[in-house]
Write a protein that holds these residues in place. Sequence first.
Motif, short mmCIF file in Angstrom:
data_model
loop_
_atom_site.label_atom_id
_atom_site.label_comp_id
_atom_site.label_asym_id
_atom_site.label_seq_id
_atom_site.Cartn_x
_atom_site.Cartn_y
_atom_site.Cartn_z
N MET A 109 0.86 -1.18 0.00
CA MET A 109 0.00 0.00 0.00
C MET A 109 0.89 1.24 0.00
SD MET A 109 -3.16 0.93 2.57
CE MET A 109 -2.19 1.38 4.00
N GLU A 110 0.56 2.19 -0.83
CA GLU A 110 1.34 3.42 -0.91
C GLU A 110 1.01 4.32 0.27
OE1 GLU A 110 1.76 7.09 -4.00
OE2 GLU A 110 1.52 5.08 -4.82
N CYS A 111 2.03 4.90 0.86
CA CYS A 111 1.86 5.82 1.98
C CYS A 111 1.51 7.20 1.42
CB CYS A 111 3.14 5.89 2.80
SG CYS A 111 3.08 7.02 4.19
N GLY A 112 0.37 7.70 1.79
CA GLY A 112 -0.07 9.00 1.30
C GLY A 112 0.55 10.15 2.08
N ASP A 113 0.40 11.34 1.52
CA ASP A 113 0.94 12.54 2.18
C ASP A 113 0.27 12.79 3.53
OD1 ASP A 113 2.58 12.97 0.00
OD2 ASP A 113 1.21 14.40 -0.95
N GLN A 114 -1.04 12.56 3.60
CA GLN A 114 -1.76 12.80 4.85
C GLN A 114 -1.26 11.87 5.95
OE1 GLN A 114 -5.97 12.13 4.61
NE2 GLN A 114 -6.36 12.96 6.63
N PHE A 115 -1.03 10.61 5.62
CA PHE A 115 -0.54 9.66 6.62
C PHE A 115 0.82 10.09 7.13
CE2 PHE A 115 1.61 5.98 8.25
CZ PHE A 115 0.62 5.30 8.95
N LEU A 116 1.74 10.43 6.21
CA LEU A 116 3.08 10.83 6.61
C LEU A 116 3.05 12.12 7.42
CD1 LEU A 116 6.08 10.11 6.48
CD2 LEU A 116 6.23 11.47 4.41
N ARG A 117 2.22 13.08 7.01
CA ARG A 117 2.11 14.34 7.75
C ARG A 117 1.61 14.09 9.17
NH1 ARG A 117 -1.18 16.79 4.51
NH2 ARG A 117 -3.07 16.19 5.60
N ASN A 118 0.59 13.25 9.32
CA ASN A 118 0.08 12.94 10.66
C ASN A 118 1.11 12.18 11.48
OD1 ASN A 118 -2.66 14.01 10.93
ND2 ASN A 118 -3.11 12.71 9.19
N PHE A 119 1.85 11.28 10.83
CA PHE A 119 2.90 10.56 11.55
C PHE A 119 3.97 11.53 12.07
CE2 PHE A 119 7.13 8.58 11.47
CZ PHE A 119 6.95 7.67 12.51
N LEU A 120 4.39 12.47 11.24
CA LEU A 120 5.42 13.42 11.67
C LEU A 120 4.92 14.33 12.78
CD1 LEU A 120 6.93 14.33 8.18
CD2 LEU A 120 7.95 12.87 9.95
N ASN A 121 3.67 14.77 12.69
CA ASN A 121 3.09 15.59 13.76
C ASN A 121 2.98 14.79 15.05
OD1 ASN A 121 2.84 17.94 12.25
ND2 ASN A 121 0.81 17.38 11.50
N GLY A 122 2.57 13.53 14.95
CA GLY A 122 2.50 12.68 16.12
C GLY A 122 3.87 12.39 16.70
N LEU A 123 4.86 12.27 15.84
CA LEU A 123 6.23 12.00 16.29
C LEU A 123 6.77 13.18 17.11
CD1 LEU A 123 8.52 9.93 16.09
CD2 LEU A 123 9.30 11.12 14.05
N ILE A 124 6.42 14.38 16.73
CA ILE A 124 6.82 15.56 17.49
C ILE A 124 6.24 15.50 18.89
CG2 ILE A 124 6.54 18.07 17.67
CD1 ILE A 124 6.66 18.12 14.57
N ILE A 125 4.96 15.18 18.98
CA ILE A 125 4.31 15.08 20.29
C ILE A 125 4.92 13.93 21.09
CG2 ILE A 125 2.12 14.60 21.46
CD1 ILE A 125 0.73 15.92 19.01
#
Length: 96
Positions: free
Chosen positions: A50-66
């Motif tokens: 499954m291809e990782c979409g921009d929204q998934f990666l953006r949410n992952f990076l925001n969650g990683l900051i938290i």
Amino acid sequence: MTNNDILKKLRVALKLTNDDIVDIMKLVDFQVSKSELGALFRKEDHPKYMECGDQFLRNFLNGLIIYKRGPRPEKEALKKPTKKPYSSKGKGPYTN
């Protein structure tokens, strides 16, 4: 470099498990299952890839900051105190 590659490299560099990634995504109210993560980490030629979409990666990076820094402080705590203007009664910094 694809979003899947970025996600894989971050996972390895930060030594994250699938459980960690699920927890990180929960921090930003984004639900993901372990089977969906497995599909993201497969090779491109695999039938269940499954291809990782921009929204998934953006949410992952925001969650990683938290996950790494903690929650963002409230906006009131971020405001700088305002300085009071000097009065003209000789109490300013340029009076003798």
